[in-house]
Design a protein around this motif. Structure first.
Motif, PDB file in Angstrom:
ATOM      1  N   ALA A 107     144.663  17.912  28.650  1.00 44.91           N
ATOM      2  CA  ALA A 107     145.083  17.480  29.985  1.00 44.91           C
ATOM      3  C   ALA A 107     143.994  16.754  30.767  1.00 44.91           C
ATOM      4  O   ALA A 107     144.243  16.313  31.894  1.00 44.91           O
ATOM      5  N   TRP A 108     142.798  16.605  30.180  1.00 42.39           N
ATOM      6  CA  TRP A 108     141.703  15.997  30.946  1.00 42.39           C
ATOM      7  C   TRP A 108     142.002  14.543  31.314  1.00 42.39           C
ATOM      8  O   TRP A 108     141.787  14.124  32.453  1.00 42.39           O
ATOM      9  N   ASP A 109     142.508  13.779  30.370  1.00 41.06           N
ATOM     10  CA  ASP A 109     142.840  12.381  30.660  1.00 41.06           C
ATOM     11  C   ASP A 109     143.967  12.291  31.688  1.00 41.06           C
ATOM     12  O   ASP A 109     143.976  11.417  32.556  1.00 41.06           O
ATOM     13  N   PHE A 110     144.895  13.232  31.581  1.00 37.01           N
ATOM     14  CA  PHE A 110     146.023  13.236  32.508  1.00 37.01           C
ATOM     15  C   PHE A 110     145.546  13.547  33.922  1.00 37.01           C
ATOM     16  O   PHE A 110     146.039  12.974  34.898  1.00 37.01           O
ATOM     17  N   GLU A 111     144.558  14.437  34.027  1.00 34.29           N
ATOM     18  CA  GLU A 111     144.009  14.768  35.345  1.00 34.29           C
ATOM     19  C   GLU A 111     143.358  13.538  35.975  1.00 34.29           C
ATOM     20  O   GLU A 111     143.520  13.274  37.169  1.00 34.29           O
ATOM     21  N   THR A 112     142.627  12.780  35.154  1.00 37.61           N
ATOM     22  CA  THR A 112     142.001  11.555  35.655  1.00 37.61           C
ATOM     23  C   THR A 112     143.052  10.578  36.149  1.00 37.61           C
ATOM     24  O   THR A 112     142.919   9.970  37.217  1.00 37.61           O
ATOM     25  N   GLN A 113     144.130  10.449  35.370  1.00 37.64           N
ATOM     26  CA  GLN A 113     145.211   9.540  35.742  1.00 37.64           C
ATOM     27  C   GLN A 113     145.899  10.008  37.023  1.00 37.64           C
ATOM     28  O   GLN A 113     146.228   9.208  37.899  1.00 37.64           O
ATOM     29  N   TYR A 114     146.112  11.289  37.134  1.00 39.10           N
ATOM     30  CA  TYR A 114     146.767  11.869  38.307  1.00 39.10           C
ATOM     31  C   TYR A 114     145.962  11.562  39.578  1.00 39.10           C
ATOM     32  O   TYR A 114     146.507  11.137  40.602  1.00 39.10           O
ATOM     33  N   LYS A 115     144.639  11.718  39.493  1.00 33.67           N
ATOM     34  CA  LYS A 115     143.802  11.445  40.660  1.00 33.67           C
ATOM     35  C   LYS A 115     143.749   9.947  40.970  1.00 33.67           C
ATOM     36  O   LYS A 115     143.696   9.542  42.134  1.00 33.67           O
ATOM     37  N   GLN A 116     143.790   9.134  39.913  1.00 34.67           N
ATOM     38  CA  GLN A 116     143.782   7.688  40.122  1.00 34.67           C
ATOM     39  C   GLN A 116     145.064   7.230  40.832  1.00 34.67           C
ATOM     40  O   GLN A 116     145.020   6.417  41.751  1.00 34.67           O
ATOM     41  N   ILE A 117     146.209   7.772  40.417  1.00 32.09           N
ATOM     42  CA  ILE A 117     147.482   7.403  41.030  1.00 32.09           C
ATOM     43  C   ILE A 117     147.500   7.781  42.504  1.00 32.09           C
ATOM     44  O   ILE A 117     147.901   6.990  43.364  1.00 32.09           O
ATOM     45  N   LEU A 118     147.041   8.994  42.824  1.00 31.13           N
ATOM     46  CA  LEU A 118     146.999   9.424  44.226  1.00 31.13           C
ATOM     47  C   LEU A 118     146.069   8.531  45.042  1.00 31.13           C
ATOM     48  O   LEU A 118     146.366   8.185  46.193  1.00 31.13           O
ATOM     49  N   SER A 119     144.948   8.140  44.443  1.00 33.46           N
ATOM     50  CA  SER A 119     143.986   7.291  45.140  1.00 33.46           C
ATOM     51  C   SER A 119     144.564   5.902  45.383  1.00 33.46           C
ATOM     52  O   SER A 119     144.462   5.365  46.491  1.00 33.46           O
ATOM     53  N   LYS A 120     145.195   5.318  44.356  1.00 37.50           N
ATOM     54  CA  LYS A 120     145.743   3.972  44.482  1.00 37.50           C
ATOM     55  C   LYS A 120     146.859   3.910  45.518  1.00 37.50           C
ATOM     56  O   LYS A 120     147.039   2.895  46.193  1.00 37.50           O
ATOM     57  N   LEU A 121     147.619   4.995  45.656  1.00 37.51           N
ATOM     58  CA  LEU A 121     148.731   5.028  46.607  1.00 37.51           C
ATOM     59  C   LEU A 121     148.321   5.603  47.960  1.00 37.51           C
ATOM     60  O   LEU A 121     149.166   5.906  48.796  1.00 37.51           O
TER      61      LEU A 121
END
Length: 644
Positions: free
Chosen positions: A126-140
């Motif tokens: 889930a580490w890559d998914f966590e990075t993606q999750y934080k990136q999505i929240l940041s971009k939006l």
């Protein structure tokens, strides 16, 4: 692999038929854009596909085990949850694993719980998914994770619903206007995300660049029939035009054949042979084809604009703040005749505040705004039309008068004006609250133009408008002789109608860029690439970059020369800025003349034309051909200069 099959679906509201007998399929990895006019049931079809509405007949069959997420225009979120709780209220098991790990980090003393959470992250990768999750929240721009959903604005709710949908990793996403309430930077990020992710998409959007760059198929609902185009938006436009020209030719041929067969029918005796009965059956089929009529009325925009004087609108050292938030600081600008300005920037940088100061709806804290005596504003706001309970469409227009003045002393009735804006006589007596979002926007446009402004201010005018209405609005604005200021996240719209941009960067920094939106992004990308070693290929992000652009509040001669000289050189050889504008305008004009020529040629298919009518149409056709050749010659001159 087939994901969803829509089989013979129909939907009506009372006597109003939205669609009937609609069938199509969605396969894995397809990215489909659904195109239709406002009021034809786009949103209703999406709701049926998502299981939120029941069709009157037909069915939607989904593959067993398929996960579907639906992004609505107005998401249904629990107002009592926080942003973070909404994100984690997902069926995705990885999200639950990340949630447990985030909680374990807050209580590191419990080493056993932390180790369990860590091991679960490892097991689920889930580490890559966590990075993606934080990136999505940041971009939006969803940074306040503890904020209650009930306290969020409409735009924040839409972005939150989008983030939650993306993080669920569904097999199929259904999107209703996904770019509404996103700023330009967010739209471009989402566009790139959809292009690279292995998602299956079915969406409705007015953003034509989004359709162009994301979709690999366009499905159009046109006069109750579905047409599929296996390509992007440009492919759809090209092939739709060819289809419509072919339909017009076939109808014209059927009319000629119908007239011939009608003569035969009238000559036949009552007794019929088997052979003649077969021909009679064919006659009725030919008759149906010959009498097919497209109801392709376009919005007709016409205003009786008052002439402007020499003084239009002036800003002198204008300042505006809300608490510690500074939006304008010693802003100076003098608007000229025919000015066409686009305004871009992140949400919250003061774009709408600037418009309200222009019109006098908001007073500046410092400086002054001078409005010329002859200026008449037409202000299209994001709020849209004020809906009054029990008010009918015709009543909205009659509040301005039963008869409305047009050019050259002519007048038009309220009902006739509404017909020009695609509201037929029956629709005019519908209640305003029953109109679709796009129909309300079209009615609102009508109320703005009916006041005959000579200075148009449009704040997000393209939201919820269908592609057909957008094209008509763009063509009207291209010919509009007054001043024009537009705030829009529609890149296609901005590229087509504005000459330069005010770029709102935040903290009262406003740059005046000499070009349209694509020019600005290309310029910004060049700066990023030359100044940053790790600059990505293609588009570069961020309105905060390109800091040495000319700033309106702190103008310097060098900065102004730098951006303007780039504009003159970018992709256009030796063309000056004005020649570039002329070159782009000529491309549009030649294309329109080609369409006009094709329509005029179709007139000659009418067998009932008299010799006098043929002579008149021949002269008009020759005039079109001459005008087209003249503009093509000038276009070739500019092309040779550009390539030289």
């Amino acid at each position: 692999m087939n994901y969803v099959s829509v089989e013979n679906v129909a939907k009506s509201f009372g006597e109003r038929v939205l669609f009937e007998d609609i069938s199509f399929g969605i396969n894995q990895d397809q990215k489909i854009g659904f195109v239709a006019k406002n009021g034809t049931g786009k949103t209703s079809l999406l709701h049926i596909m998502a299981g939120l509405e029941t069709p009157d007949s037909g069915q939607v069959v989904s593959r067993k085990g398929l996960t579907i997420s639906f992004l609505q225009q107005e998401p249904d979120l629990n107002p009592d949850l926080t942003v973070e709780e909404t994100i984690f209220a997902s069926d995705n098991p990885i999200m639950n694993t990340i949630n447990a790990y985030e909680k374990a980090l807050l209580n590191m003393e419990d080493t056993e719980a932390y180790q369990q959470a860590f091991d679960a992250m490892e097991a689920a990768q889930a580490w890559d998914f966590e990075t993606q999750y934080k990136q999505i929240l940041s971009k939006l721009k969803l940074d306040q994770l503890d904020r209650k959903v009930g306290l969020l604005s409409g735009g924040q709710k839409k972005r939150l619903a989008l983030a939650a949908m993306l993080l669920e990793k569904p097999d199929l996403v259904i999107l209703d206007e996904p770019t509404n309430h996103l700023d330009l930077e967010m739209i471009e990020w989402l566009e790139e995300y959809f292009k690279r992710e292995s998602l299956t998409i079915f969406m409705v959007t007015h953003d034509r660049y989004f359709l162009e760059n994301v979709c690999n198929e366009i499905v159009e609902l046109d006069h109750g029939k579905l047409y599929s185009y296996k390509g992007n938006y440009a492919y759809y436009l090209e092939n739709k035009e060819a289809r419509m020209a072919n339909e017009a030719t076939e109808t014209a041929k059927a009319k000629i054949l119908y007239k011939k067969e009608l003569d035969w029918m009238r000559r036949q005796p009552k007794a019929r042979t088997t052979k003649s009965k077969s021909r009679i059956d064919d006659f009725y089929e030919i008759k149906e084809r010959a009498h097919q009529r497209r109801n392709d009325h376009e919005v007709q925009l016409e205003i009786n604009m008052e002439r402007m004087g020499s003084k239009i609108l002036e800003f002198h050292k204008v300042g505006k703040s809300f608490g510690d938030l500074k939006l304008l600081d010693k802003f100076d600008y003098v608007f000229k005749t025919g000015e066409r300005v686009g305004i871009i920037g992140k949400n919250g940088t003061g774009k709408t505040t600037f418009l309200n100061i222009m019109t006098g709806a908001l007073q500046p804290d410092a400086g002054k705004v001078i409005v010329g005596d002859t200026v008449k504003f037409g202000y299209y706001t994001q709020k849209g039309i004020e809906i009054k309970e029990g008010q009918k469409v015709i009543d909205v227009i009659k509040s301005f008068g039963d008869h409305i003045p047009l050019k050259k002393g002519r007048t038009i009735s309220a009902g006739q004006l509404l017909e020009r804006f695609l509201f037929d006589r029956k629709k005019q007596y519908d209640f305003v609250e029953k109109l679709s979002g796009g129909e309300r926007k079209r009615l609102y446009l009508c109320t703005v133009f009916i006041q005959n402004p000579n200075f148009l201010i449009l704040d997000e005018p393209t939201n919820d408008l269908d592609v057909v209405t957008l094209n008509v609005l763009e063509n009207f604005l291209l010919d509009f002789p007054g001043c024009l200021v537009v705030v829009s996240h529609d890149r296609y719209f901005m590229d087509k109608i504005v000459d330069h941009l005010f770029v709102f960067k935040g903290n009262a920094q406003i740059s005046d860029f000499p070009g349209n939106y694509s020019d600005y992004r290309a310029y910004e990308g060049n700066l990023n690439f030359s100044n940053e070693e790790d600059a990505p290929a293609g588009r570069a992000g961020g309105f905060a970059k390109a800091e040495h652009l000319k700033t309106t509040s702190q103008k310097t001669e060098n900065e102004s020369t730098d951006s303007k000289s780039w504009k003159e050189k970018q992709h256009t050889g030796a063309l000056t800025y004005n020649e570039q504008k002329e070159y782009k305008k000529l491309e549009r004009e030649v294309a329109q003349l080609e369409r006009d020529k094709a329509k005029k040629q179709e007139v000659f298919l009418n067998p009932d034309l008299t010799p006098e009518e043929i002579a008149i149409h021949s002269q008009e056709l020759q005039a079109l051909i001459d005008k087209k050749e003249e503009k093509e010659m000038r276009w070739m001159e500019l092309m040779e200069k550009m390539e030289g």
